[in-house]
Design an enzyme around this catalytic site. Sequence first.
Site, PDB file in Angstrom:
ATOM      1  CG  PHE A  20      -9.646  23.685   4.802  1.00 50.60           C
ATOM      2  CD1 PHE A  20      -9.001  24.492   3.883  1.00 50.60           C
ATOM      3  CD2 PHE A  20      -9.065  22.463   5.131  1.00 50.60           C
ATOM      4  CE1 PHE A  20      -7.807  24.102   3.280  1.00 50.60           C
ATOM      5  CE2 PHE A  20      -7.868  22.064   4.541  1.00 50.60           C
ATOM      6  CZ  PHE A  20      -7.235  22.880   3.615  1.00 50.60           C
ATOM      7  CB  THR A  40      -3.725  29.625   3.177  1.00 53.26           C
ATOM      8  OG1 THR A  40      -3.905  29.838   1.775  1.00 53.26           O
ATOM      9  CG2 THR A  40      -4.526  30.638   3.944  1.00 53.26           C
ATOM     10  CB  CYS A  85     -11.519  26.912   2.523  1.00 54.54           C
ATOM     11  SG  CYS A  85     -10.293  27.250   1.254  1.00 54.54           S
TER      12      CYS A  85
HETATM   13  C1  HEM Z   1     -12.172  30.773   3.063  1.00 58.06           C
HETATM   14  C2  HEM Z   1      -8.426  28.315   4.954  1.00 58.06           C
HETATM   15  C3  HEM Z   1      -6.526  27.786   0.489  1.00 58.06           C
HETATM   16  C4  HEM Z   1     -10.048  30.565  -1.332  1.00 58.06           C
HETATM   17  C5  HEM Z   1     -11.307  30.148   3.949  1.00 58.06           C
HETATM   18  C6  HEM Z   1     -11.534  30.073   5.380  1.00 58.06           C
HETATM   19  C7  HEM Z   1     -10.476  29.385   5.904  1.00 58.06           C
HETATM   20  C8  HEM Z   1      -9.600  29.019   4.817  1.00 58.06           C
HETATM   21  C9  HEM Z   1     -10.243  29.072   7.371  1.00 58.06           C
HETATM   22  C10 HEM Z   1     -12.702  30.678   6.152  1.00 58.06           C
HETATM   23  C11 HEM Z   1     -12.349  32.048   6.653  1.00 58.06           C
HETATM   24  C12 HEM Z   1     -13.432  32.718   7.451  1.00 58.06           C
HETATM   25  O1  HEM Z   1     -14.348  32.081   7.963  1.00 58.06           O
HETATM   26  O2  HEM Z   1     -13.364  33.956   7.591  1.00 58.06           O
HETATM   27  C13 HEM Z   1      -7.596  27.956   3.896  1.00 58.06           C
HETATM   28  C14 HEM Z   1      -6.388  27.176   4.046  1.00 58.06           C
HETATM   29  C15 HEM Z   1      -5.854  27.011   2.781  1.00 58.06           C
HETATM   30  C16 HEM Z   1      -6.726  27.711   1.861  1.00 58.06           C
HETATM   31  C17 HEM Z   1      -5.839  26.648   5.367  1.00 58.06           C
HETATM   32  C18 HEM Z   1      -4.617  26.280   2.316  1.00 58.06           C
HETATM   33  C19 HEM Z   1      -3.979  25.346   2.965  1.00 58.06           C
HETATM   34  C20 HEM Z   1      -7.322  28.460  -0.411  1.00 58.06           C
HETATM   35  C21 HEM Z   1      -7.111  28.527  -1.838  1.00 58.06           C
HETATM   36  C22 HEM Z   1      -8.100  29.339  -2.347  1.00 58.06           C
HETATM   37  C23 HEM Z   1      -8.935  29.755  -1.232  1.00 58.06           C
HETATM   38  C24 HEM Z   1      -5.983  27.836  -2.593  1.00 58.06           C
HETATM   39  C25 HEM Z   1      -8.388  29.758  -3.776  1.00 58.06           C
HETATM   40  C26 HEM Z   1      -7.809  29.285  -4.837  1.00 58.06           C
HETATM   41  C27 HEM Z   1     -10.909  30.852  -0.292  1.00 58.06           C
HETATM   42  C28 HEM Z   1     -12.110  31.672  -0.463  1.00 58.06           C
HETATM   43  C29 HEM Z   1     -12.720  31.726   0.803  1.00 58.06           C
HETATM   44  C30 HEM Z   1     -11.887  30.944   1.712  1.00 58.06           C
HETATM   45  C31 HEM Z   1     -12.575  32.333  -1.758  1.00 58.06           C
HETATM   46  C32 HEM Z   1     -14.035  32.439   1.149  1.00 58.06           C
HETATM   47  C33 HEM Z   1     -15.175  31.486   0.921  1.00 58.06           C
HETATM   48  C34 HEM Z   1     -16.530  32.102   1.205  1.00 58.06           C
HETATM   49  O3  HEM Z   1     -16.699  32.756   2.230  1.00 58.06           O
HETATM   50  O4  HEM Z   1     -17.434  31.889   0.388  1.00 58.06           O
HETATM   51  N1  HEM Z   1     -10.135  29.501   3.627  1.00 58.06           N
HETATM   52  N2  HEM Z   1      -7.754  28.275   2.580  1.00 58.06           N
HETATM   53  N3  HEM Z   1      -8.430  29.197  -0.072  1.00 58.06           N
HETATM   54  N4  HEM Z   1     -10.810  30.430   1.015  1.00 58.06           N
HETATM   55 FE1  HEM Z   1      -9.352  29.250   1.762  1.00 58.06          FE
END
Ligand code: HEM
Length: 460
Positions: free
Chosen positions: A397, A270, A404
Site C-alpha cells: 500500500f 487495484t 494509500c
Molecule cells: C496511493 C495501492 C485501493 C486511493 C496508493 C499507493 C499504492 C496503493 C501502492 C502509493 C503509490 C505511489 O507511491 O505512487 C493500493 C492497493 C489498493 C488500493 C493495492 C487495493 C487493493 C485504493 C482505493 C482508493 C485509493 C480503493 C480510493 C478509494 C489512493 C490515493 C492514493 C493512493 C488517493 C494517493 C495518496 C497520496 O499520495 O496522498 N495506493 N490502493 N486506493 N491510493 Fe491506493
Amino acid sequence: TTPVPIPHPPGVPILGNVFDMDRVTPLNTFERFAQQYGEIFVLNFLGKEIVVVSSNALAQEVLDERRFFKGARRNALEQIRVLTGDALFTAYHGEENWGIAHRVLVPAFGPASILGMFDDMYDILSQLVLKWERFGPKHAIDPADDFTRLAFDTIAYCAMSYRLNSFYTEGTPPFVEAMGSFLRESGARMTRPSIVQRMMGQTNAKYEQDQRQMMDLAKEIVEDRKQNPNDRKDLLNAMLKGRDPQSGKGLSDVSIMQQMITFLIAGHETTSGFLSFVMYFVIAHPEVYAKLRAEVDSVLGQERMRPEHLGRLPYMVAVMREAMRLKSTIPGYGVEPFQDEIIGGKYLIKKDTNVFVLAINVNRDPKVYGEDANEFKPERMLDGKFEALPPKAWIPFGNGARACIGRGFAWQESQMALATLFQKFDFRFADADYKLQINQTLTIKPKDLRIYAIPRTDTT
Ligand code: HEM
C-alpha cells in the site's frame, strides 16, 4: 568510501535497455533482472536511468522519508497528471494542494467513515452476488471483469453517491471505457518519442475526448450536489464542506473533480486485481480453502454480513495479507532522493534519479520470509506474526505520508466481498489445469482466469 557501480544489464548504445523490456508485461523483465543481478540494478532508456530496488534492506533506506520522497516525475504518474493535476495520487512532493486535500480527506477515509459506508458497499456487492447466482454453476466467470464492476461502482456510490450501474449495462459503461482508454494511452505515451506523439492526430484527439468525458461527468456530479445539497456522509460532501485545519482553505471545484477521478483510477483495478488473486490462491490451495470456509461459516452462518463480523475473520485477513504480499497489484512505485545519497553502504543515487521500489519483490525477500518466501502460506500472517515483521517488509500500500489513503476502504470492501462470496458459493477453476499468469496495465491481474461459482446447497 568510494561508491561502486550499480549492476546493469548491458543494453545497446543510445537506446540502452529499450529492447530488453517485455512490452506486454514489463514486470517480467524486472523480475528476470532482479534474479540475475540481485537487490539493485539500473536500466537505461534513451539516456534516462531508472534504479530498481528489490530487497528489504534497501527498501528501508529508500523509503526513509527524511532521505527520499515520492517520485511523481518522469514516470506514468506524470502522464496521468494531465487529467488529475495535483490531486492526491499525482501531486508532486510538497505541493500545497496535496497537503490541503490530505488533511481534509484523511478523516473522511478513516475507520469510522468507512464503517459508515457498510450498507452502501453491501448494496453494490449484492448486485454481484445476484449476477453470479443467475449465471448458474456452468458459466465460466471472468472474476477480474466482475470485480472491476464491483470496485468501480462501490467507489462511485460511496464517494459521491453516484450509481454507475455497471452490472446493469450491456458491455462497458462509457465513463469506464473512457478511463480504460485514457490509462492505456497514458502508458503507451511513456514509450513514444514526442515527435511521433505529435503526429498521432487521431489518437491525441481521442485522448482529449476521454479526458473531457471524465471531467464532464465529474462536473455534473459536483454541480448537482451543490444545487441539491444533502447530508450523506460521502467523500464528496467531505470535500465540499471540509476545511483544512492548518490553512483554513478548502478544495476548489476543479480539485474536487480531479480527486474524484483519482479515487476511481487508484481504487478500481487495484481492488479488482486483488480480489481476483485471492480467489486464485484460495482455489489453488484446498487446505486454505477449507479453513477459510470453516471460519466464514462459523462467524456468518446464514446471516447477512454485518459490521460486527469484520473483526472476527482473522484467518481471512491472513489470506488477504498473504495474497497481497505475493501479488501486490501495484507492483512498485517511484521515489527520488532529496540530494545525492549512498545506499547499501556503496551505491550512489544522484539527486533527480528515478528509483523504482519493486514492492512485489521486497515483499518476498527471503532474508525476511525465508526460503519458502514465494509460497502462499497464510499462517505466516497469523498470531501477531504480521505485526512483528521488520519495517518495510510488507509494502503493497505504498509508504509514509504518500501511502494509500484508500487502504481501509479497499480492505473493508474486499473483506465484505470475500466473506459473502464464500458464504454463498463454492468455487472451482473452469480450467482445472489453470497456471497463473499476469496481465499488466498500470496494475497487475491474473490473466485468463475463469472460475465457476456454484451456489452452495450444503448450508441451506
Ligand atoms: C496511493 C495501492 C485501493 C486511493 C496508493 C499507493 C499504492 C496503493 C501502492 C502509493 C503509490 C505511489 O507511491 O505512487 C493500493 C492497493 C489498493 C488500493 C493495492 C487495493 C487493493 C485504493 C482505493 C482508493 C485509493 C480503493 C480510493 C478509494 C489512493 C490515493 C492514493 C493512493 C488517493 C494517493 C495518496 C497520496 O499520495 O496522498 N495506493 N490502493 N486506493 N491510493 Fe491506493
